[in-house]
Design an enzyme around this catalytic site. Structure first.
Site, PDB file in Angstrom:
ATOM      1  N   ASP A  69      64.501 -99.658  15.330  1.00 17.95           N
ATOM      2  CA  ASP A  69      63.567-100.594  15.947  1.00 17.95           C
ATOM      3  C   ASP A  69      63.114-101.601  14.905  1.00 17.95           C
ATOM      4  O   ASP A  69      63.194-101.348  13.697  1.00 17.95           O
ATOM      5  CB  ASP A  69      62.377 -99.867  16.579  1.00 17.95           C
ATOM      6  CG  ASP A  69      61.953 -98.628  15.806  1.00 17.95           C
ATOM      7  OD1 ASP A  69      62.310 -98.498  14.616  1.00 17.95           O
ATOM      8  OD2 ASP A  69      61.264 -97.777  16.383  1.00 17.95           O
ATOM      9  N   CYS A  94      54.185 -98.654  11.476  1.00 16.25           N
ATOM     10  CA  CYS A  94      54.874 -97.523  12.082  1.00 16.25           C
ATOM     11  C   CYS A  94      56.212 -97.253  11.395  1.00 16.25           C
ATOM     12  O   CYS A  94      57.020 -96.459  11.870  1.00 16.25           O
ATOM     13  CB  CYS A  94      55.087 -97.757  13.571  1.00 16.25           C
ATOM     14  SG  CYS A  94      55.337 -96.238  14.520  1.00 16.25           S
ATOM     15  N   HIS A  96      58.814 -99.333  10.794  1.00 13.17           N
ATOM     16  CA  HIS A  96      60.040 -99.985  11.247  1.00 13.17           C
ATOM     17  C   HIS A  96      60.712-100.798  10.140  1.00 13.17           C
ATOM     18  O   HIS A  96      61.909-101.066  10.216  1.00 13.17           O
ATOM     19  CB  HIS A  96      59.752-100.882  12.458  1.00 13.17           C
ATOM     20  CG  HIS A  96      59.261-100.133  13.654  1.00 13.17           C
ATOM     21  ND1 HIS A  96      59.059-100.734  14.883  1.00 13.17           N
ATOM     22  CD2 HIS A  96      58.927 -98.826  13.826  1.00 13.17           C
ATOM     23  CE1 HIS A  96      58.624 -99.836  15.745  1.00 13.17           C
ATOM     24  NE2 HIS A  96      58.523 -98.676  15.117  1.00 13.17           N
ATOM     25  N   GLU A 128      57.308-101.009  20.161  1.00 15.10           N
ATOM     26  CA  GLU A 128      55.879-100.751  20.306  1.00 15.10           C
ATOM     27  C   GLU A 128      55.331-101.296  21.617  1.00 15.10           C
ATOM     28  O   GLU A 128      54.270-100.897  22.069  1.00 15.10           O
ATOM     29  CB  GLU A 128      55.112-101.367  19.127  1.00 15.10           C
ATOM     30  CG  GLU A 128      55.471-100.796  17.760  1.00 15.10           C
ATOM     31  CD  GLU A 128      55.035 -99.348  17.582  1.00 15.10           C
ATOM     32  OE1 GLU A 128      54.274 -98.846  18.437  1.00 15.10           O
ATOM     33  OE2 GLU A 128      55.460 -98.711  16.604  1.00 15.10           O
ATOM     34  N   HIS A 154      62.781 -91.507  12.829  1.00 15.75           N
ATOM     35  CA  HIS A 154      61.431 -92.067  12.770  1.00 15.75           C
ATOM     36  C   HIS A 154      60.731 -91.460  11.570  1.00 15.75           C
ATOM     37  O   HIS A 154      60.806 -90.252  11.349  1.00 15.75           O
ATOM     38  CB  HIS A 154      60.648 -91.743  14.039  1.00 15.75           C
ATOM     39  CG  HIS A 154      59.469 -92.659  14.241  1.00 15.75           C
ATOM     40  ND1 HIS A 154      58.406 -92.725  13.352  1.00 15.75           N
ATOM     41  CD2 HIS A 154      59.193 -93.564  15.205  1.00 15.75           C
ATOM     42  CE1 HIS A 154      57.542 -93.618  13.781  1.00 15.75           C
ATOM     43  NE2 HIS A 154      57.989 -94.145  14.906  1.00 15.75           N
ATOM     44  N   HIS A 347      50.493 -95.907  12.470  1.00 20.26           N
ATOM     45  CA  HIS A 347      49.577 -96.866  13.096  1.00 20.26           C
ATOM     46  C   HIS A 347      48.258 -96.985  12.331  1.00 20.26           C
ATOM     47  O   HIS A 347      47.255 -97.434  12.892  1.00 20.26           O
ATOM     48  CB  HIS A 347      49.318 -96.514  14.567  1.00 20.26           C
ATOM     49  CG  HIS A 347      50.528 -96.657  15.446  1.00 20.26           C
ATOM     50  ND1 HIS A 347      50.451 -96.933  16.798  1.00 20.26           N
ATOM     51  CD2 HIS A 347      51.852 -96.578  15.177  1.00 20.26           C
ATOM     52  CE1 HIS A 347      51.668 -97.001  17.313  1.00 20.26           C
ATOM     53  NE2 HIS A 347      52.539 -96.787  16.335  1.00 20.26           N
TER      54      HIS A 347
END
Length: 377
Positions: A69, A94, A96, A128, A154, A347
């Protein structure tokens, strides 16, 4: 000794976080890097602000998909890093930026050291929000290049560098946004009987919504309703005519998601009648659960444990939402957590992943693609 090139790339990308479907600088940066690689073994297509790169295999019988992402979050960064965000109010909070640099590292190695099968690298926008995976899957180019299997990672701040975590089956929850607007009748604070107070109505609504999980969901199952925003009123002596609520719903099954939504609608209907108001409801973006293909997840865990120095941890499912779930719904695949050992979580404005995880992740993904891409079907 200079920086690992993919650490340097991560820092460049960290400076330019962009929101979903606004990743114009990010797309340009990625495309510029791709132009430095030998072009005879890859095809590049763009989709909105995303990119698909097909690396041609030597004698392909299948296509392996790898997804990253690319969007950031609407968060003001507070890390104090030299390479902090240059975009006011936006941050790669996050991970990415790490995801992209890892994907470029894996892609580069695959081009320079091709396997037998084709490998499709997917740089997906808007994870997101408002959600890029589902429409990207439906695109003509994705339909033409649809992989036979797919995987992704992730970052996980809570795990140390050198650890990956995953499980067979359900990994991440079904998620839905929640937007509720109450409209009543405003008026003077001294004459409440001539008004319909939406502060009072919203308070009752919030309280009743929190009974859904405790009284309508099996205690042995899991679900969450969280209301994160409530806005209403204009002055201390004016009865509020409008109140706006925003939140999220998380469940571990489609059935519970439908049950929770039905109860929300039932409660709203009661509040409308009881408080003589009108209420609008919008579920916004909805993400499908990430369900790891059992066979592929087990194969990956066993392969990584036996062919790398990474520690493999079998984790529990999480209430996290990820629109990669749409891809695992349509394509056999899996996602895994990558340990990055950050004091602050996802976050958070101070998220600071350990960049040593980038090289570890590239090594793991490259070795698995080599194994999978050279294995006879």
């Amino acid at each position: 000794m200079g920086l690992n090139p993919f650490v340097s790339i991560r820092r460049d990308l960290h400076k330019i976080p962009e929101l979903g479907f606004q990743e114009f600088k990010t797309q340009k940066y990625l495309l510029t890097y791709l132009q430095t690689l030998p072009g005879d073994r890859m095809e590049i297509e763009t989709w909105k602000t995303g990119i698909l790169v097909k690396v041609k295999g030597l004698n392909p019988s299948k296509t392996i998909g790898y997804r990253t992402d690319i969007d950031g979050l609407q968060i003001t960064e507070e890390t104090g890093l030299e390479f902090h965000s240059e975009h006011e109010g936006k941050m790669h909070a996050c991970g990415h930026d790490l995801h992209m640099s890892i994907a470029l590292g894996v892609l580069t190695h695959t081009i320079l050291n091709p396997v037998q099968d084709d490998v499709l690298f997917i740089f997906q926008p808007a994870e997101e929000g408002p959600g890029g995976a589902e429409p990207m899957l439906a695109s003509d180019i994705m339909q033409k290049w649809m992989p036979d299997m797919i995987f992704a990672l992730h970052i996980a701040p809570e795990y140390p560098v050198g650890t990956i975590a995953l499980k067979e089956g359900l990994l991440f929850a079904n998620t839905s946004e929640l937007y509720i607007d109450l409209k009543g009748k405003g008026g003077h604070a001294a004459y409440p009987h001539l008004s319909n107070d939406m502060i009072v109505a919203a308070s009752a609504l919030v309280t009743q919504l929190q009974t859904i999980i405790s009284r309508n969901v099996d205690p042995l199952d899991s679900a969450v309703i969280t209301l994160g925003i409530i806005n209403g009123g204009t002055a201390q002596n004016i009865i509020a005519e409008n109140v706006h609520l925003e939140g999220t719903i998380r469940t571990f099954s489609d059935e519970n998601m439908q049950k929770v939504k039905q109860r929300i609608e039932d409660i709203i209907e009661g509040i409308e009648k009881g408080y003589q108001c009108s209420i609008s409801l919008d579920y916004g973006a909805m993400y499908h659960q990430v369900y790891n293909n059992e066979e592929l997840a087990r194969e990956f865990m066993e392969f990584i444990a036996g062919h790398t120095d990474l520690t493999v941890h079998e984790c529990k499912e999480a209430m996290t939402g990820e629109d990669f779930g749409f891809m695992t719904r349509d394509i056999p695949g899996f996602m895994f957590w990558l340990g990055v050992n950050s004091e602050y979580g996802l976050h958070h404005s101070k998220l600071n992943p350990n960049e040593a995880a980038i090289e570890k992740a590239i090594e793991a993904a490259v070795k698995y693609i080599e194994y999978k891409g050279n294995k006879k079907s």
